[in-house]
Design a protein around this motif. Structure first.
Motif, PDB file in Angstrom:
ATOM      1  N   THR A  49     -31.926 -42.597 -49.989  1.00 24.91           N
ATOM      2  CA  THR A  49     -31.727 -41.864 -48.607  1.00 24.91           C
ATOM      3  C   THR A  49     -30.203 -42.650 -48.516  1.00 24.91           C
ATOM      4  O   THR A  49     -29.786 -43.651 -48.483  1.00 24.91           O
ATOM      5  CB  THR A  49     -32.636 -42.853 -47.602  1.00 24.91           C
ATOM      6  OG1 THR A  49     -33.989 -42.590 -47.902  1.00 24.91           O
ATOM      7  CG2 THR A  49     -32.344 -42.505 -46.048  1.00 24.91           C
ATOM      8  N   GLU A  71     -36.567 -35.276 -46.791  1.00 26.82           N
ATOM      9  CA  GLU A  71     -36.940 -36.387 -45.787  1.00 26.82           C
ATOM     10  C   GLU A  71     -35.769 -36.631 -44.672  1.00 26.82           C
ATOM     11  O   GLU A  71     -34.566 -36.699 -45.190  1.00 26.82           O
ATOM     12  CB  GLU A  71     -37.025 -37.825 -46.432  1.00 26.82           C
ATOM     13  CG  GLU A  71     -38.082 -38.790 -45.528  1.00 26.82           C
ATOM     14  CD  GLU A  71     -38.130 -39.903 -46.564  1.00 26.82           C
ATOM     15  OE1 GLU A  71     -39.219 -40.040 -47.152  1.00 26.82           O
ATOM     16  OE2 GLU A  71     -37.419 -40.724 -46.497  1.00 26.82           O
ATOM     17  N   GLY A  74     -36.524 -40.111 -41.705  1.00 31.74           N
ATOM     18  CA  GLY A  74     -37.855 -40.775 -41.979  1.00 31.74           C
ATOM     19  C   GLY A  74     -39.125 -39.829 -41.984  1.00 31.74           C
ATOM     20  O   GLY A  74     -40.065 -40.250 -42.316  1.00 31.74           O
ATOM     21  N   LYS A  75     -38.930 -38.677 -41.605  1.00 34.64           N
ATOM     22  CA  LYS A  75     -40.016 -37.659 -41.454  1.00 34.64           C
ATOM     23  C   LYS A  75     -39.932 -36.627 -42.471  1.00 34.64           C
ATOM     24  O   LYS A  75     -38.749 -35.983 -42.621  1.00 34.64           O
ATOM     25  CB  LYS A  75     -39.989 -36.952 -40.173  1.00 34.64           C
ATOM     26  CG  LYS A  75     -41.195 -35.989 -39.836  1.00 34.64           C
ATOM     27  CD  LYS A  75     -41.237 -35.527 -38.646  1.00 34.64           C
ATOM     28  CE  LYS A  75     -42.514 -34.411 -38.445  1.00 34.64           C
ATOM     29  NZ  LYS A  75     -42.412 -33.698 -37.223  1.00 34.64           N
ATOM     30  N   ARG A  76     -40.861 -36.629 -43.427  1.00 36.04           N
ATOM     31  CA  ARG A  76     -41.025 -35.735 -44.598  1.00 36.04           C
ATOM     32  C   ARG A  76     -41.338 -34.199 -44.188  1.00 36.04           C
ATOM     33  O   ARG A  76     -42.185 -33.948 -43.239  1.00 36.04           O
ATOM     34  CB  ARG A  76     -41.878 -36.089 -45.482  1.00 36.04           C
ATOM     35  CG  ARG A  76     -41.495 -35.826 -46.947  1.00 36.04           C
ATOM     36  CD  ARG A  76     -42.332 -36.647 -47.934  1.00 36.04           C
ATOM     37  NE  ARG A  76     -41.830 -37.935 -48.302  1.00 36.04           N
ATOM     38  CZ  ARG A  76     -42.287 -38.225 -49.343  1.00 36.04           C
ATOM     39  NH1 ARG A  76     -43.020 -38.007 -50.095  1.00 36.04           N
ATOM     40  NH2 ARG A  76     -41.590 -39.486 -49.557  1.00 36.04           N
ATOM     41  N   HIS A  77     -40.627 -33.169 -44.609  1.00 32.99           N
ATOM     42  CA  HIS A  77     -40.994 -31.785 -44.606  1.00 32.99           C
ATOM     43  C   HIS A  77     -40.877 -31.236 -45.710  1.00 32.99           C
ATOM     44  O   HIS A  77     -40.135 -31.097 -46.424  1.00 32.99           O
ATOM     45  CB  HIS A  77     -39.902 -31.413 -43.551  1.00 32.99           C
ATOM     46  CG  HIS A  77     -39.248 -31.966 -42.396  1.00 32.99           C
ATOM     47  ND1 HIS A  77     -39.986 -31.469 -41.003  1.00 32.99           N
ATOM     48  CD2 HIS A  77     -38.309 -32.770 -42.033  1.00 32.99           C
ATOM     49  CE1 HIS A  77     -39.303 -32.476 -39.981  1.00 32.99           C
ATOM     50  NE2 HIS A  77     -38.437 -33.196 -40.657  1.00 32.99           N
ATOM     51  N   HIS A  93     -31.060 -38.849 -44.855  1.00 31.14           N
ATOM     52  CA  HIS A  93     -31.778 -37.934 -45.522  1.00 31.14           C
ATOM     53  C   HIS A  93     -31.817 -38.056 -46.920  1.00 31.14           C
ATOM     54  O   HIS A  93     -31.184 -39.069 -47.463  1.00 31.14           O
ATOM     55  CB  HIS A  93     -31.121 -36.603 -45.295  1.00 31.14           C
ATOM     56  CG  HIS A  93     -29.614 -36.618 -45.693  1.00 31.14           C
ATOM     57  ND1 HIS A  93     -28.569 -36.930 -44.808  1.00 31.14           N
ATOM     58  CD2 HIS A  93     -29.046 -35.979 -46.700  1.00 31.14           C
ATOM     59  CE1 HIS A  93     -27.323 -36.728 -45.449  1.00 31.14           C
ATOM     60  NE2 HIS A  93     -27.715 -36.102 -46.659  1.00 31.14           N
ATOM     61  N   VAL A  96     -36.901 -35.143 -51.565  1.00 31.47           N
ATOM     62  CA  VAL A  96     -38.258 -35.688 -52.463  1.00 31.47           C
ATOM     63  C   VAL A  96     -38.777 -34.884 -53.420  1.00 31.47           C
ATOM     64  O   VAL A  96     -38.831 -33.475 -53.253  1.00 31.47           O
ATOM     65  CB  VAL A  96     -39.369 -36.013 -51.564  1.00 31.47           C
ATOM     66  CG1 VAL A  96     -40.475 -36.848 -52.329  1.00 31.47           C
ATOM     67  CG2 VAL A  96     -38.639 -36.951 -50.521  1.00 31.47           C
TER      68      VAL A  96
END
Length: 117
Positions: A49, A71, A74-77, A93, A96
């Motif tokens: 990150t 990411e 902190g939010k994964r898409h 960012h 992943v």
């Protein structure tokens, strides 16, 4: 820096440079008449990150694992091939999973603008 009209490069033939995501091959860094850089980046599972204070990046996913994601703060898409992600300055960012991405970086990439918490 050069300004010599159109230029064609083979991104895959450029030398790879270690980056927080994996390995980047950076194109057009020596062009005075182009405000950014283009990166062909192989992202591995150990991507870290990070954020940039100056750079805006646009990721275009070329290839990826079935479970790949990006990411953002902190939010994964989830992502898939042909997904594009705009990452403004200040956005934490990381990618992943394994993927190959094309990154448009504006202004020109500067390694001093990679920051970690």
């Amino acid at each position: 820096m050069s300004e010599s009209g159109p230029e064609i490069i083979d991104l895959a033939s450029l030398p790879g440079v270690a980056c927080p995501c994996g390995t980047a091959r950076r194109g057009f860094a020596d062009r005075a008449d182009f405000a950014g850089t283009i990166h062909l980046t192989e992202i591995d599972r150990a991507a870290k990150t990070h954020y940039h204070q100056q750079h805006t990046e646009v990721y275009v996913v070329l290839e990826c694992d079935a479970e790949a994601a990006i990411e953002l703060d902190g939010k994964r898409h989830p992502v898939s091939p042909k997904t594009s992600i705009l990452i403004p300055p200040g956005t934490r960012h990381r990618a992943v999973g394994r993927m190959q991405v094309l990154i448009v970086c504006l202004p020109k990439f500067d390694p001093d603008d990679e920051h970690f918490d």
